[in-house]
Design a protein around this motif. Structure first.
Motif, PDB file in Angstrom:
ATOM      1  N   THR A 189     -12.634  18.159 -10.854  1.00  0.00           N
ATOM      2  CA  THR A 189     -13.090  17.038 -10.029  1.00  0.00           C
ATOM      3  C   THR A 189     -13.177  15.764 -10.853  1.00  0.00           C
ATOM      4  OG1 THR A 189     -14.369  18.536  -8.625  1.00  0.00           O
ATOM      5  CG2 THR A 189     -14.947  16.198  -8.540  1.00  0.00           C
ATOM      6  N   MET A 190     -13.660  15.885 -12.077  1.00  0.00           N
ATOM      7  CA  MET A 190     -13.848  14.723 -12.945  1.00  0.00           C
ATOM      8  C   MET A 190     -12.551  14.245 -13.587  1.00  0.00           C
ATOM      9  SD  MET A 190     -17.066  13.793 -13.099  1.00  0.00           S
ATOM     10  CE  MET A 190     -18.388  14.448 -12.092  1.00  0.00           C
ATOM     11  N   ASN A 191     -11.642  15.172 -13.888  1.00  0.00           N
ATOM     12  CA  ASN A 191     -10.551  14.808 -14.792  1.00  0.00           C
ATOM     13  C   ASN A 191      -9.129  14.951 -14.251  1.00  0.00           C
ATOM     14  OD1 ASN A 191     -12.227  14.060 -16.999  1.00  0.00           O
ATOM     15  ND2 ASN A 191     -12.635  16.220 -17.373  1.00  0.00           N
ATOM     16  N   ASN A 192      -8.951  15.518 -13.057  1.00  0.00           N
ATOM     17  CA  ASN A 192      -7.598  15.567 -12.499  1.00  0.00           C
ATOM     18  C   ASN A 192      -7.191  14.207 -11.940  1.00  0.00           C
ATOM     19  OD1 ASN A 192      -7.143  18.173 -13.236  1.00  0.00           O
ATOM     20  ND2 ASN A 192      -7.145  19.040 -11.185  1.00  0.00           N
ATOM     21  N   PRO A 200       0.827  -1.207   0.000  1.00  0.00           N
ATOM     22  CA  PRO A 200       0.000   0.000   0.000  1.00  0.00           C
ATOM     23  C   PRO A 200       0.861   1.256   0.000  1.00  0.00           C
ATOM     24  CG  PRO A 200       0.039  -0.973   2.197  1.00  0.00           C
ATOM     25  CD  PRO A 200       0.820  -1.899   1.308  1.00  0.00           C
ATOM     26  N   VAL A 201       0.539   2.200  -0.881  1.00  0.00           N
ATOM     27  CA  VAL A 201       1.305   3.448  -0.993  1.00  0.00           C
ATOM     28  C   VAL A 201       0.328   4.615  -0.964  1.00  0.00           C
ATOM     29  CG1 VAL A 201       2.926   4.802  -2.366  1.00  0.00           C
ATOM     30  CG2 VAL A 201       3.061   2.295  -2.396  1.00  0.00           C
ATOM     31  N   ILE A 202       0.472   5.485   0.032  1.00  0.00           N
ATOM     32  CA  ILE A 202      -0.367   6.686   0.068  1.00  0.00           C
ATOM     33  C   ILE A 202       0.074   7.596  -1.066  1.00  0.00           C
ATOM     34  CG2 ILE A 202      -1.032   8.702   1.417  1.00  0.00           C
ATOM     35  CD1 ILE A 202      -0.529   7.054   3.930  1.00  0.00           C
ATOM     36  N   CYS A 203      -0.831   7.867  -1.975  1.00  0.00           N
ATOM     37  CA  CYS A 203      -0.504   8.641  -3.176  1.00  0.00           C
ATOM     38  C   CYS A 203      -1.733   9.417  -3.618  1.00  0.00           C
ATOM     39  CB  CYS A 203      -0.021   7.708  -4.292  1.00  0.00           C
ATOM     40  SG  CYS A 203       0.295   8.526  -5.872  1.00  0.00           S
ATOM     41  N   ASP A 204      -1.631  10.716  -3.647  1.00  0.00           N
ATOM     42  CA  ASP A 204      -2.701  11.569  -4.143  1.00  0.00           C
ATOM     43  C   ASP A 204      -2.526  11.713  -5.654  1.00  0.00           C
ATOM     44  OD1 ASP A 204      -4.454  13.589  -4.867  1.00  0.00           O
ATOM     45  OD2 ASP A 204      -4.079  14.791  -3.069  1.00  0.00           O
ATOM     46  N   SER A 205      -3.453  11.176  -6.412  1.00  0.00           N
ATOM     47  CA  SER A 205      -3.308  11.161  -7.873  1.00  0.00           C
ATOM     48  C   SER A 205      -3.402  12.546  -8.498  1.00  0.00           C
ATOM     49  CB  SER A 205      -4.374  10.249  -8.493  1.00  0.00           C
ATOM     50  OG  SER A 205      -4.125   8.901  -8.165  1.00  0.00           O
ATOM     51  N   THR A 206      -3.731  13.549  -7.709  1.00  0.00           N
ATOM     52  CA  THR A 206      -3.752  14.918  -8.237  1.00  0.00           C
ATOM     53  C   THR A 206      -2.418  15.621  -7.997  1.00  0.00           C
ATOM     54  OG1 THR A 206      -4.621  15.912  -6.191  1.00  0.00           O
ATOM     55  CG2 THR A 206      -6.218  15.080  -7.784  1.00  0.00           C
ATOM     56  N   ARG A 207      -1.477  14.938  -7.333  1.00  0.00           N
ATOM     57  CA  ARG A 207      -0.171  15.529  -7.034  1.00  0.00           C
ATOM     58  C   ARG A 207       0.914  14.827  -7.859  1.00  0.00           C
ATOM     59  NH1 ARG A 207       0.232  18.545  -2.386  1.00  0.00           N
ATOM     60  NH2 ARG A 207       2.429  17.944  -2.199  1.00  0.00           N
ATOM     61  N   ASP A 208       1.525  15.587  -8.756  1.00  0.00           N
ATOM     62  CA  ASP A 208       2.537  15.018  -9.648  1.00  0.00           C
ATOM     63  C   ASP A 208       3.709  14.426  -8.881  1.00  0.00           C
ATOM     64  OD1 ASP A 208       0.818  16.079 -11.467  1.00  0.00           O
ATOM     65  OD2 ASP A 208       2.257  17.462 -12.395  1.00  0.00           O
ATOM     66  N   ASP A 209       4.100  15.074  -7.788  1.00  0.00           N
ATOM     67  CA  ASP A 209       5.239  14.573  -7.006  1.00  0.00           C
ATOM     68  C   ASP A 209       4.940  13.208  -6.400  1.00  0.00           C
ATOM     69  OD1 ASP A 209       6.648  16.828  -7.611  1.00  0.00           O
ATOM     70  OD2 ASP A 209       6.349  17.814  -5.678  1.00  0.00           O
ATOM     71  N   ASP A 210       3.711  13.031  -5.931  1.00  0.00           N
ATOM     72  CA  ASP A 210       3.328  11.737  -5.352  1.00  0.00           C
ATOM     73  C   ASP A 210       3.446  10.632  -6.394  1.00  0.00           C
ATOM     74  OD1 ASP A 210       2.803  13.084  -3.037  1.00  0.00           O
ATOM     75  OD2 ASP A 210       0.720  12.420  -2.850  1.00  0.00           O
ATOM     76  N   ILE A 211       3.000  10.922  -7.604  1.00  0.00           N
ATOM     77  CA  ILE A 211       3.042   9.918  -8.673  1.00  0.00           C
ATOM     78  C   ILE A 211       4.488   9.587  -9.036  1.00  0.00           C
ATOM     79  CG2 ILE A 211       2.460   9.448 -11.081  1.00  0.00           C
ATOM     80  CD1 ILE A 211      -0.033  11.185 -10.703  1.00  0.00           C
ATOM     81  N   GLU A 212       5.306  10.605  -9.189  1.00  0.00           N
ATOM     82  CA  GLU A 212       6.711  10.378  -9.539  1.00  0.00           C
ATOM     83  C   GLU A 212       7.412   9.565  -8.457  1.00  0.00           C
ATOM     84  OE1 GLU A 212      10.704  12.878 -10.923  1.00  0.00           O
ATOM     85  OE2 GLU A 212       8.961  13.947 -10.107  1.00  0.00           O
ATOM     86  N   ASN A 213       7.151   9.886  -7.198  1.00  0.00           N
ATOM     87  CA  ASN A 213       7.776   9.153  -6.089  1.00  0.00           C
ATOM     88  C   ASN A 213       7.330   7.694  -6.059  1.00  0.00           C
ATOM     89  OD1 ASN A 213       9.128  11.455  -5.244  1.00  0.00           O
ATOM     90  ND2 ASN A 213       7.545  12.045  -3.774  1.00  0.00           N
ATOM     91  N   LEU A 214       6.066   7.459  -6.411  1.00  0.00           N
ATOM     92  CA  LEU A 214       5.554   6.082  -6.457  1.00  0.00           C
ATOM     93  C   LEU A 214       6.371   5.235  -7.430  1.00  0.00           C
ATOM     94  CD1 LEU A 214       3.390   3.786  -6.153  1.00  0.00           C
ATOM     95  CD2 LEU A 214       2.131   4.953  -7.994  1.00  0.00           C
TER      96      LEU A 214
END
Length: 310
Positions: free
Chosen positions: A116-119, A58-72
């Motif tokens: 809300t729909m697309n980010n 499990p990885v806490i990752c906010d899909s609206t935050r580019d840094d979170d995605i890159e770190n994942l």
């Protein structure tokens, strides 16, 4: 354990379809990285995966935050030595907003409805696909699945929803064009109506809000379980002719027929493209459906023609 040794990512896997996909991938032997914003619900999914004997990270990752995605993806690259076999782009944050604005036209809703729909959806799908593709192309194999819907073809719910789903479909098709020569497949998957936790609460429950449309209740009453899309993806991933499907928009009912599978509760999957089903949706002629064989289906090439505006 057909996917034993596979490294997979499922975004938005703390509940709903994403959770169901993670459970099925782990049952097939894969190590599954699951993402979500809430630690509690992520851990609950991970616990269920472990109870079934699967492997889950499990990885806490906010899909609206580019840094979170890159770190994942950097974490996966380090922990798995650059290996990534499957990405399922599922994260979506618009379901609640759909119900809250179901009687409003686009000009009556706040413009932020678009974000809300697309980010946490279209935009994050693209960013995840960029990082995943870099790892997959380096190894010469992999599969990317965008979770989409019929809203990409015809009006459904609202304007931002349909635009986002149409773009997800187009993105999967266009990515396949550039990935094909590198051995990586890309598809868009359309589940049928799915009885997620939120749908059960907002539509099917006896105490569901009064504004829940009766039409929705009829549609979702016989919906797929949250795990059926995962079962389809497991079978798709091990398909020896996977590259022949790359660049296509696939429906779960089609994959059920292709692989001879049923839902995990033993029910058959409703095929919404059969003439028998389509007749049941037309007033005054629905009685004809009882005389039509279930194997007669609408040719797939007619689907885009029905929505062609040229």
């Amino acid at each position: 354990m057909s996917l034993s040794g596979w490294i997979c990512v499922v975004t938005g896997a703390s509940r709903g379809i994403g959770k169901g996909i993670a459970l099925q991938l782990s049952e097939a032997g894969a190590t599954v990285y699951i993402t979500g914003r809430q630690e509690k619900t992520l851990k609950e999914t991970a616990t269920q995966v472990n109870e079934r004997g699967g492997k889950c990270v499990p990885v806490i990752c906010d899909s609206t935050r580019d840094d979170d995605i890159e770190n994942l993806f950097e974490r996966i690259k380090q922990e798995q030595r650059g290996r990534l076999d499957l990405l399922v782009n599922n994260a979506y944050a618009g379901v609640q907003a759909i119900f809250e604005n179901q009687d409003k036209k686009f000009w009556e809703s706040d413009p932020s409805m678009w974000d809300t729909m697309n980010n946490a959806g279209l935009r994050s799908h693209y960013i995840c696909s960029v990082y995943a593709s870099r790892m997959m192309v380096a190894r010469g194999q992999g599969l990317i699945v965008n979770i989409s819907s019929m809203g990409g073809l015809r009006y459904l719910f609202n304007v931002p929803y349909g635009v986002g789903k149409a773009a997800c479909d187009r993105m999967a098709v266009d990515m396949a064009m550039e990935l094909r020569s590198r051995g990586v497949a890309s598809v868009s998957l359309w589940p049928g109506p799915v009885k997620t936790e939120l749908i059960t609460q907002m539509v099917l429950a006896d105490d569901a809000p009064e504004e829940a449309d009766s039409e929705y209740k009829d549609i979702f009453a016989n919906g797929e379980t949250t795990e059926f899309s995962g079962l389809c993806i497991v079978n798709l991933a091990k398909d020896k002719n996977l590259m022949s499907l790359s660049g296509k928009i696939l429906m779960t009912c089609d994959l059920a027929r292709r692989y001879g599978i049923q839902d995990i509760d033993g029910r058959g999957i409703v095929d919404f493209t059969t003439l028998k089903f389509l007749l049941t949706q037309v007033p005054y002629v629905s009685w004809l459906s009882s005389f039509v064989p279930s194997f007669i289906r609408m040719p797939r090439f007619l689907l885009p023609l029905l929505s062609n505006h040229f």
